[in-house]
Design an enzyme around this catalytic site. Sequence first.
Site, PDB file in Angstrom:
ATOM      1  N   ASP A  72       4.730   2.932  -4.462  1.00  0.00           N
ATOM      2  CA  ASP A  72       6.084   3.391  -4.794  1.00  0.00           C
ATOM      3  C   ASP A  72       6.065   4.877  -5.167  1.00  0.00           C
ATOM      4  OD1 ASP A  72       4.520   2.451  -6.870  1.00  0.00           O
ATOM      5  OD2 ASP A  72       6.171   1.760  -8.107  1.00  0.00           O
ATOM      6  N   LYS A 118      -1.188  -0.984  -4.454  1.00  0.00           N
ATOM      7  CA  LYS A 118      -0.276  -1.457  -5.503  1.00  0.00           C
ATOM      8  C   LYS A 118      -1.141  -2.244  -6.487  1.00  0.00           C
ATOM      9  CE  LYS A 118       3.912  -1.959  -7.121  1.00  0.00           C
ATOM     10  NZ  LYS A 118       4.633  -0.831  -7.746  1.00  0.00           N
ATOM     11  N   ASP A 156       2.658   1.279   7.530  1.00  0.00           N
ATOM     12  CA  ASP A 156       3.769   1.194   8.482  1.00  0.00           C
ATOM     13  C   ASP A 156       4.944   2.008   7.939  1.00  0.00           C
ATOM     14  OD1 ASP A 156       5.482   0.436  10.458  1.00  0.00           O
ATOM     15  OD2 ASP A 156       5.484  -1.703   9.996  1.00  0.00           O
TER      16      ASP A 156
END
Length: 355
Positions: free
Chosen positions: A222, A190, A246
């Site tokens: 995202d 990110k 995860d």
Amino acid sequence: MKICVMPGDGIGPEIVEQGLNVLNVIGEKFGHTFETEEVLIGGAAIDAKGVPLPDETVEACKAADAVLLGAVGGPKWDTIDPSIRPERGLLGIRKALGLFANLRPASLFPQLKDACFLRPDIVEKGIDVMVVRELTGGIYFGEPKGEGEKDGQKYGFNTMVYYEEEIRRIAKIAFETARKRKKRVCSVDKANVLDVSRVWRAIVIEVSKEYPDVELTHLYVDNAAMQLVRDPSQFDVIVTGNLFGDILSDEASVITGSIGMLPSASVGAANPGIFEPIHGSAPDIAGEDKANPLATILSIAMMLRYAFNLDKEAECIEAAVEKTLSSGLRTGDIMDEGGTLVGCKAMGEAVIKNL
Ligand code: NAD
């Protein structure tokens, strides 16, 4: 090659038995000797020794070249002291062996494409993704962390921190893994928002220079989450930090639709790593010869490929699994129209016949 075997709880012993049968036949077929030693972990260890990870288990694992795990846990141990719950055994052994990388393949056998949650035209292009997740750093472990109260408001905070060395070693695992596959790595971060991600990206780019034969791309997390459902065929290896990994590894595996089919590996800088199915101990079907042993059998294939560099042997197992599925045999969890329902044992025996 010494393999430490931890059948664990619930369906663990049944699926591990089928996995070891396959391993023995591979040994005979290719002229290898696999020495196995069985040890206790999880609920079985709590019952016998009072703790989920006895010292003998840790010692035996450390002395082995690879570790095979079934699954741990079950309702019998749900109400015991949280400090000795079965899952503690798993976390403890991963820590004791210094396993910082989790390899989670999400692939769809064409024979099971009806189980996939995505549209047929997307599935048609194939799904064969390997998520390489950093396992021991990032926001789950970063300091400082805590909870407090300020100006009458409660607050909580965690720290996402990655050190150069942590990024370097997971990036290396990803590039090495890609070399055994389609030679493409997508690093997920990110970096448009997080400082830690900008360092992550810079170090991954640096490591990539040692792997000129592997293509490196980057995606923000995202966008990666969207692309995984929009067109998973674009991915080969995805490498990412603990938190993003995860979430993305679960997303990648669930779209294939069959929890009983998916293997995994947790590895460190050197052997032994732990090879295990991603599913749990399935207490609802334990002891009934209903469990799907294929995730465990495919975990054996991962062990051969990643712990022992035995690619041909791994391919042999994967081809046998595919042939078994093509013949229409199905355990309950992957049963479809026209399939023939079989139990755990019969599925294992069929794979051996097809080896
Ligand atoms: P689970 O994965 O054990 O089961 C979820 C569902 O999938 C169940 O309906 C089960 O019957 C089915 N299923 C799972 N594996 C299957 C297989 N090989 N063949 C056919 N069906 C299969 O998850 P859960 O029910 O949430 O957890 C049960 C126990 O397992 C809990 O104690 C949990 O803590 C533990 N657990 C352990 C691990 C591990 O050892 N790595 C991982 C997840 C959960």
